[in-house]
Design an enzyme around this catalytic site. Structure first.
Site, mmCIF file in Angstrom:
data_model
loop_
_atom_site.group_PDB
_atom_site.id
_atom_site.type_symbol
_atom_site.label_atom_id
_atom_site.label_comp_id
_atom_site.label_asym_id
_atom_site.label_seq_id
_atom_site.Cartn_x
_atom_site.Cartn_y
_atom_site.Cartn_z
ATOM 1 N N LYS A 192 0.836 -1.217 0.000
ATOM 2 C CA LYS A 192 0.000 0.000 0.000
ATOM 3 C C LYS A 192 0.859 1.251 0.000
ATOM 4 C CE LYS A 192 -2.342 1.830 3.732
ATOM 5 N NZ LYS A 192 -3.275 1.731 4.849
ATOM 6 N N ASP A 219 -7.174 -5.701 9.939
ATOM 7 C CA ASP A 219 -6.359 -4.505 10.168
ATOM 8 C C ASP A 219 -6.647 -3.999 11.575
ATOM 9 O OD1 ASP A 219 -4.524 -2.536 9.578
ATOM 10 O OD2 ASP A 219 -5.600 -1.735 7.840
#
Ligand code: R5P
Length: 300
Positions: A192, A219
């Site tokens: 990312k 997450d």
């Protein structure tokens, strides 16, 4: 040792009640209101002299929660509490852990310094430790981090057949790898790059070996939802079914939950931030950490 006294800051009575039940003690709520000019009025509702006080205050939306918390801690100190600890199921200001641009505040350091000045110990759940190795690198008081990996892995095992645990970025590997190991499932980590508060670019590794599995994005935080939404889009584009999502802290900025739950299913979180998506409670594990903290350091 007398039983600790659990005191909930505004909006924290549900978690405080579960925590107190797990500790075998009582929970009370502080009296709180705002004066017409917006300043905070805080009153402790019972005697604290000689008691080990456990303040419960999740720190999502920290700027308005912080001052009432400090006022409550200082009042407990003035009134003779034996010790003052903080259970912050979600600990704020962990992500700004360096100066990315010249002149930026390293708010993690300032916040830790201010909080450490008012409390004797801290227990939290999965703080966003990235460039700091542990809470001890930041906090001047004893601090313990509890992990949500086991309850989330247990939830996944009971609700998802053939899961593929996905961490959407390198920082999430600490949660994804642990949850996958506990769930006995494979895991993969995406790449990312963030280009704005709500904008991320995500790269998928080769996931062909896992075709047919149900992706479960894990997450620590969903904030704008940008990360899990982009990961879900790419996973579906790569031929996977609609991903699920298991998150520790349900921050969900304005409108984010609607967007995330329209794309991922199911969306589950722990109860560190009260939210309709809460599916697992961290109170029992937090209670164990609090009991150890008090027994080790404040038993006398
Ligand atoms: C970042 O490092 C965190 O682990 C999360 O991935 C991130 O904070 C999520 O933010 P958002 O939902 O705004 O993409």
């Amino acid at each position: 040792m007398t039983s600790p006294l659990v005191i909930a800051l505004p909006g924290n009575m549900s978690f405080a009640g579960r925590l107190a039940a797990a500790l075998g003690t009582e929970a009370v709520a502080i009296e709180y209101r705002q004066f017409p000019d917006g300043e905070s009025y805080v009153r402790l509702p019972c005697e604290v002299e000689g008691r080990n006080v456990v303040l419960v205050c999740t720190l999502a939306g920290p700027d308005t929660r912080f001052l009432p918390l400090v006022f409550a801690a200082d009042t407990a100190r003035d009134l003779g509490a034996a010790s003052i600890g903080l259970v912050a199921p979600y600990l704020a200001y962990m992500r700004q852990d360096m100066r990315f641009l010249p002149g930026e505040a390293i708010s993690s350091r300032s916040f830790a310094r201010l909080l450490s000045g008012s409390i004797d110990w801290l227990v939290t759940v999965d703080p966003h430790l990235h460039r700091y190795a542990s809470l001890d690198a930041l906090y001047a008081v004893p601090a313990q981090a509890v992990s949500a990996a086991a309850p989330l892995a247990d939830w996944i095992c009971r609700h998802v057949e053939a899961p593929l645990i996905i961490g959407p970025d390198s920082e999430s590997e600490q949660w994804a790898a642990r949850i996958a190991a506990l769930a006995g499932a494979p895991h993969a980590i995406l790449g990312k790059t963030r280009s704005g508060d709500r904008k991320v670019h995500i790269r998928l590794p080769d996931l062909r070996a896992h075709k047919g599995r149900k992706p479960v994005l894990v997450d620590d935080i969903v904030s704008s939802g940008g990360t899990v939404l982009e990961a879900a889009r790419l996973l579906q584009q790569a031929g996977f079914e609609r991903p699920a999502c298991a998150i520790v802290h349900a921050l969900f900025a304005q409108g984010a939950f609607d967007a995330v739950s329209a794309t991922l299913s199911p969306v589950v979180t722990s109860d560190t931030v009260e939210h309709p998506s809460n599916a697992v409670s961290m109170a029992p594990l937090v209670a164990s950490a609090v009991a150890v903290m008090l027994a080790d350091r404040f038993a006398g």
